[in-house]
Design an enzyme around this catalytic site. Structure first.
Site, short mmCIF file in Angstrom:
data_model
loop_
_atom_site.label_atom_id
_atom_site.label_comp_id
_atom_site.label_asym_id
_atom_site.label_seq_id
_atom_site.Cartn_x
_atom_site.Cartn_y
_atom_site.Cartn_z
N CYS A 1 -30.57 -9.54 29.47
CA CYS A 1 -29.43 -9.46 28.54
C CYS A 1 -28.14 -9.13 29.29
O CYS A 1 -27.34 -8.30 28.84
CB CYS A 1 -29.68 -8.45 27.44
SG CYS A 1 -31.01 -8.91 26.32
N LYS B 1 -36.04 4.14 24.24
CA LYS B 1 -35.98 4.22 25.70
C LYS B 1 -36.15 5.66 26.19
O LYS B 1 -36.16 5.90 27.40
CB LYS B 1 -34.66 3.64 26.21
CG LYS B 1 -34.49 2.15 25.92
CD LYS B 1 -33.19 1.63 26.49
CE LYS B 1 -32.87 0.23 26.02
NZ LYS B 1 -33.81 -0.79 26.53
N GLN C 1 -29.30 3.56 29.01
CA GLN C 1 -30.10 3.78 30.21
C GLN C 1 -29.84 5.14 30.84
O GLN C 1 -30.48 5.49 31.83
CB GLN C 1 -29.82 2.68 31.23
CG GLN C 1 -30.18 1.28 30.77
CD GLN C 1 -31.68 1.09 30.58
OE1 GLN C 1 -32.49 1.83 31.14
NE2 GLN C 1 -32.05 0.10 29.80
#
Length: 409
Positions: free
Chosen positions: A364, A224, A201
């Protein structure tokens, strides 16, 4: 170049969903892909499709140049010392499993400690659970502050000379918290442990410099960061990788194969068994070019402003609870929330009816859900192609969801 100027590069955003313009707020799960990435992969298949490294013909040489060129782009992007330190994998999960299976299984002894945090994604929990059970190691968790941050005092109290591995996400996929991984790495090294960073992230949204952080491993995924699915990266310090055994065996990664024994290729290929993920690596290289053109510093600053605007607007909704740090400088561009007594899946369904895509569930991160004392949450996550109008649509959709369920119940 930001928001509307950038949106034109993403064909998928130019559509309606359920009769409404698409508002895509699920980039933490996977980002959308710019036309530059799509064309790079198409050009490979149309013009250069061949296996790499093995042949001497023209297509093979062109494919190899593109594939290894992508590796060099990754090296520069994260400031690794050498392309030998850049291993292509299927994604963050595979990268972390490679560290657990190749490094931890090889080095841990009974009673050694592995330290992670309550906010970790399952892919940064389960591999350590498994190797701890196998080796008789102790798995310890960094507790969190009330606002979902990690205190360095807690880090100092938790990491001991028995600690051999510390593995922490740089940015939480639920709380949005930006963790002080550089400082944690320093404490880990002072105690003789290695530092593993889950950058899934972080790498898409801010400048990540592995030499500045001084992490021993960094894992992240292409999908991502505007790249394709099925490709990721494991960065590792060369000296550590040299002493690690591969976890996958077969073609491509071998030097010599005898009847009863084999030797491995040099780095990084010793960890890339089988035909590589060629097209996706080329797509990842194109994604890095795209991100570099925009500038990670610009993306990070823009997303901080979006997160601040989103929290300001969402806090006007009665009964809506936001999780994670309130300070936008301590979080990335996502907001995780719950709306009164409405289940997150119901919230996400109503938003989808209005063309707004958010994520709902445990993300998750079930240990973190337990820490938050909830079973699930909803999450809106932003990227460079979002703008304040998208957030306004989200807030209007949340108001509509609240009114709908108030009427129903």
């Amino acid at each position: 170049m930001m928001n509307q100027d950038i949106k034109r590069y993403f064909p998928i955003l130019n559509q309606e969903v359920n009769g409404h313009p698409l508002v895509y707020l699920d980039s933490a799960a996977t980002s959308q892909k710019p036309i530059q990435v799509i064309e790079a992969m198409r050009n490979y298949y149309e013009l250069d499709n061949s296996n790499v490294h093995r042949g001497v013909h023209t297509l093979g040489n062109r494919a190899t140049d593109l594939y290894e060129g992508a590796r060099e782009k990754v090296r520069k992007f994260i400031n690794a010392n050498s392309t030998k330190e850049v291993i292509f994998t299927r994604g963050t999960t595979t990268s972390l499993n490679t560290v657990a299976g190749g490094y931890a299984r090889q080095t841990l002894q009974e009673g050694d400690e592995i330290v992670i945090s309550y906010m970790e994604h399952h892919s940064n929990i389960i591999p350590w659970q498994q190797v701890a059970k196998e080796k008789g190691a102790v798995l310890k968790y960094l507790d969190l502050e009330a606002d979902g941050t990690i205190s360095l005092d807690t880090v100092r109290k938790t990491i001991t000379p028995k600690t051999k591995i510390v593995s922490v996400m740089m940015v939480s996929n639920v709380l949005g918290t930006i963790n002080p991984v550089k400082e944690i790495a320093k404490i880990a090294h002072e105690n003789g442990a290695i530092m593993v960073v889950d950058g899934a992230q972080a790498v898409p949204h801010m400048k990540v410099d592995v030499q500045d952080i001084d992490c021993d491993f960094l894992a992240f995924s292409g999908h991502k960061m505007c790249g394709p699915t099925g490709i990721g990266v494991l960065y590792g310090k060369q000296a550590i990788l040299e002493n690690m055994e591969p976890v996958e065996f077969g073609g491509e990664m071998i030097d010599f194969v005898g009847l009863h024994d084999s030797t491995w290729k040099e780095l990084p290929w010793k960890f890339e068994g089988g035909t590589p993920i060629i097209a996706s690596a080329i797509g990842l290289g194109a994604a890095i070019d795209f991100l570099n053109e925009i500038g990670l510093e610009n993306i990070e600053a823009y997303e901080h402003k979006l997160a601040a605007y989103a929290m300001d607007q969402m806090e006007t909704i009665d009964g809506l609870e936001i999780y994670g740090p309130r300070d936008p400088n301590k979080r990335c561009g996502l907001v995780t929330f719950n709306l009164a007594d409405v289940h997150p899946h119901d919230v996400a369904t109503v938003l989808d009816m209005n063309g707004i895509a958010v994520r709902a569930g445990h993300h998750c991160a079930q240990p973190l859900m337990k820490w938050l004392q909830v079973s699930a949450t909803a999450r809106a996550s932003f990227y460079m192609y979002n703008d304040e109008a998208d957030i306004d649509a989200l807030v209007a959709g949340l108001q509509a969801a609240k009114e709908y369920f108030n009427d129903v119940f």
